[in-house]
Design an enzyme around this catalytic site. Structure first.
Site, mmCIF file in Angstrom:
data_model
loop_
_atom_site.group_PDB
_atom_site.id
_atom_site.type_symbol
_atom_site.label_atom_id
_atom_site.label_comp_id
_atom_site.label_asym_id
_atom_site.label_seq_id
_atom_site.Cartn_x
_atom_site.Cartn_y
_atom_site.Cartn_z
ATOM 1 N N MET A 173 0.805 -1.220 0.000
ATOM 2 C CA MET A 173 0.000 0.000 0.000
ATOM 3 C C MET A 173 0.838 1.270 0.000
ATOM 4 O O MET A 173 0.287 2.368 -0.027
ATOM 5 C CB MET A 173 -0.913 0.012 1.231
ATOM 6 C CG MET A 173 -1.962 -1.083 1.239
ATOM 7 S SD MET A 173 -3.117 -0.951 -0.152
ATOM 8 C CE MET A 173 -3.871 0.639 0.174
ATOM 9 N N ARG A 174 2.167 1.138 0.037
ATOM 10 C CA ARG A 174 2.995 2.341 0.095
ATOM 11 C C ARG A 174 2.811 3.204 -1.159
ATOM 12 O O ARG A 174 2.821 4.435 -1.090
ATOM 13 C CB ARG A 174 4.464 1.979 0.284
ATOM 14 C CG ARG A 174 5.363 3.202 0.422
ATOM 15 C CD ARG A 174 6.800 2.847 0.751
ATOM 16 N NE ARG A 174 6.945 2.471 2.156
ATOM 17 C CZ ARG A 174 7.351 1.283 2.567
ATOM 18 N NH1 ARG A 174 7.632 0.339 1.676
ATOM 19 N NH2 ARG A 174 7.466 1.009 3.838
ATOM 20 N N ALA A 175 2.611 2.575 -2.309
ATOM 21 C CA ALA A 175 2.435 3.333 -3.540
ATOM 22 C C ALA A 175 1.197 4.216 -3.473
ATOM 23 O O ALA A 175 1.225 5.374 -3.911
ATOM 24 C CB ALA A 175 2.341 2.379 -4.732
#
Length: 679
Positions: free
Chosen positions: A274-276
């Site tokens: 989910m970092r993107a």
């Protein structure tokens, strides 16, 4: 102090300047990785950014840059009283590729800690970079143990230094900026994901822009102060815009429509985790503030995707970074446009003209970098034959390049013995990290204390030293350095037979797939690689030894086949390459991988020439493995005989697979061992 090159004087490179400015507005974006060929102003732009960063408030006398309003409660220089502090310029701290662990995280005086119980700590670069920028030039060449420390600090926002039960912790929140040349190797996926944005840069092929670059650089070199003075107004204007964007940022609204576009885009490009999504949301918000708007638009989401996703969509090390912009536009259109521009903001570009930084060239708007790299030849397109004497092809029956078969996980190939080369993951070696195997007197600064050996050395002298209390009286001569054993990276030199005997399309596809699999294994084990091919009348160094495994994969993909089999030429060329590499880096041990069916044709007595060439490698003690590509019901065993002359190991294509029923390949035998086949 020398005058830095002005940021606004950098010609072109719009994406690079925009990514750096977005991080200056919002450090939460997460830093930027700049990828590109040498000589494209990567380092110049990063170092010039420091003059634009707003000043920071720090506690007076604190070596760790604690904020006066919220000091770190466990700061080694604390505790600090909350109150007024002092202002200083934001720091851009540079981490050299060859830095030691102590230089990065700091050093603890073990002698004083043992004898006096005092935590005497000398801060490192992570402390200097707290609340500033940590810049790593050639970040892809950084040693693995330093990468691990960077990952820990970036994830936790703090740095821990622990030595034999004595520990120090301090805040380490920094903006990570790295530059790299992809030709010299790629980054580990874990570190790659830590960069919020990535930018590809290349030198412009437009003559007018190149002329302007040279003109400005010569003017700066002649009189840096006068050159900087000419750009002072532009620098002040850009600095003011950063301050204004920072002030506006908390008011920017990220609507549900933009959030849906962000989530849909990340899902469409199959990025991991989910970092993107989070980075894209922060980047789009910062782009709106940079444009002077309080609402995120679809154009902000699109620009954020182009900056935040290319380095996250790679599925394996040989995938080229980048995004399919047509697919991106289709995804954004499918999930609706961004929020409408509010009525009280009639100018969507805001002050400064939209999401791009102000243009600075005399020509007006400038073109972005132009990628002039030639695409590799398509497998179905016939390759141009090499010409021999009289303009005829070097070998008869030459065939075009075929596509490699699907790569697979290979068995472990390693060099026997104990080396002392660069840290990696292939062969056993004496390293700074790994399991403790013994102790020795330190040579230079003590880095890894062997506590038991130190106590044992100091114990017999306690009465003579007048020990009266419970503490141990320790002298510097008592200190012992721990010796450790870990893994090293090797130089894996591939010698690939591309002759007519290997030219059957299905067979060559399998051979290329095997070499590609070994290249992937070399990437994961942090090796250097080189590629030599032989066919026709001679051998060619298709790729000199390099850390760029990607480059080797590209050369392999376009490799044509056909002609005779000059085995001796391939082995002699490999001997020359290894001789030069031994002089350049004596500590890095080589592993020779010969991919052939063992046949030798062309010239007088080719078999005898091949045997003599193989014995040269055996005499040097080069660890070697022969990947036997012979197929069919009748096998001549020539590859096995070649392995015997090399003093190495023979393994078939099937046996090379890690999931093969054949026994696991542990070590490649050196010259002193007898030839064996894995079975």
């Amino acid at each position: 102090m020398s005058t830095p090159y002005p940021f606004t004087a950098v010609v072109g490179q719009d994406d690079l300047r925009l990514a750096l400015l977005l991080n200056a507005v919002s450090p939460a974006v997460g830093g930027v990785l700049v990828r590109g060929e040498k000589g494209t102003a990567k380092s110049t732009a990063v170092r010039a950014l420091s003059a634009l960063l707003p000043e920071v408030e720090v506690v007076v006398g604190c070596r760790f840059s604690c904020a006066p309003g919220a000091p770190d409660p466990v700061c080694p220089d604390g505790p600090h009283e909350t109150g007024p502090g002092s202002s200083r310029p934001a720091r851009v701290v540079e981490l050299p590729v060859g830095a030691s662990e102590d230089r990065l995280v700091g050093a603890l005086d073990i002698e004083r800690a043992l004898a006096e119980g005092v935590k005497a700590f000398e801060p490192g670069l992570l402390a200097d970079a707290n609340r500033g920028v940590l810049y790593v030039d050639e970040v892809n060449l950084l040693h693995d143990h330093l990468v691990d420390l960077l990952l820990d600090a970036a994830a936790m926002g703090s740095s821990y230094v622990e030595r034999e039960g004595v520990s120090v912790r301090h805040a380490a929140r920094f903006l990570l900026v790295g530059t790299m040349n992809p030709e010299e190797g790629e980054l580990r996926p874990q570190l790659l994901d830590r960069f919020g944005l990535t930018v590809e840069v290349a030198a412009s092929r437009e003559p007018d822009l190149r002329v302007e670059v040279v003109r400005r650089r010569l003017a700066y070199d002649d009189d840096p102060a006068a050159f900087a003075a000419r750009w002072a107004d532009e620098e002040d204007a850009l600095r003011a815009r950063i301050v204004a964007a920072r002030a506006l940022l908390p008011e920017v609204r990220l609507g549900d429509a933009a959030l849906r576009q962000i989530a849909a885009t990340c899902a469409a490009f199959e990025v991991d985790g989910m970092r993107a999504d989070i980075v894209m949301a922060r980047t789009a918000t910062t782009l709106a503030a940079w444009a002077g708007r309080t609402v995120v638009l679809a154009e902000d989401v699109r620009q954020a995707a182009l900056l935040a996703l290319p380095h996250r969509r790679r599925r394996n090390p040989f995938d080229a970074p980048g995004l399919d912009e047509e697919k991106l536009d289709d995804t954004l259109e499918e999930f609706g446009g961004g929020d409408d521009t509010p009525e009280d903001d009639p100018d969507p570009d805001g002050p400064g003209g939209g999401g791009q930084p102000p243009q600075n060239g005399p020509e007006g708007p400038q073109d972005g970098p132009v990628d002039t790299a030639e695409a590799p030849a398509r497998p179905e397109e016939p390759a141009q034959p090499e010409e021999g004497q009289g303009g005829r092809p070097a070998g008869s029956g030459e065939q075009s390049a075929v596509r490699a078969a699907e790569p697979f996980r290979t068995k472990m190939l390693s060099v026997p013995g104990l080396g002392e080369g660069a840290a990696g993951r292939r062969s056993r070696a004496r390293t700074d990290h790994g399991r403790t195997t013994g102790s020795r007197r330190p040579q230079g600064a003590l880095t890894k204390l062997h506590l038991a050996a130190t106590v044992q050395a100091a114990a017999p002298h306690q009465r003579a030293r007048g020990r009266s209390g419970r503490g141990l009286v320790v002298r510097r001569d008592d200190l012992r350095q721990a010796t450790r054993e870990g893994r090293e990276g090797n130089l894996v030199l591939f010698v690939v037979d591309a002759s007519g005997s290997m030219a059957a399309r299905q067979r060559m596809s399998a051979v290329k797939g095997a070499v590609l699999s070994l290249l992937l294994d070399a990437y994961q084990r942090r090796d250097k690689v080189g590629l030599i091919t032989f066919r026709g009348k001679d051998a060619t160094v298709a790729l000199p030894p390099t850390s760029s495994v990607d480059a080797a994969a590209v050369r392999l993909e376009t490799l044509p086949t056909g002609g005779r089999t000059p085995l001796s030429a391939g082995l002699l060329k490999a001997h020359d390459v290894l001789r030069v590499e031994r002089m350049r880096d004596p500590a890095r041990r080589p592993l020779l991988v010969v991919v052939t069916d063992g046949r030798a044709t062309g010239g007088p007595d080719p078999v005898a020439l091949g045997t003599r060439a193989a014995r040269l490698h055996a005499a040097d003690g080069t660890a070697s493995v022969v990947v036997d590509c012979e197929s069919g019901p009748v096998r001549l065993g020539l590859a096995g005989a070649l392995a015997g002359e090399l003093g190495g190991t023979a393994v078939t294509l099937d046996e090379l697979r890690a999931d093969s029923i054949a026994g696991l390949v542990r070590d490649v035998q050196g010259a002193s061992g007898a030839h064996r086949r894995v079975a």
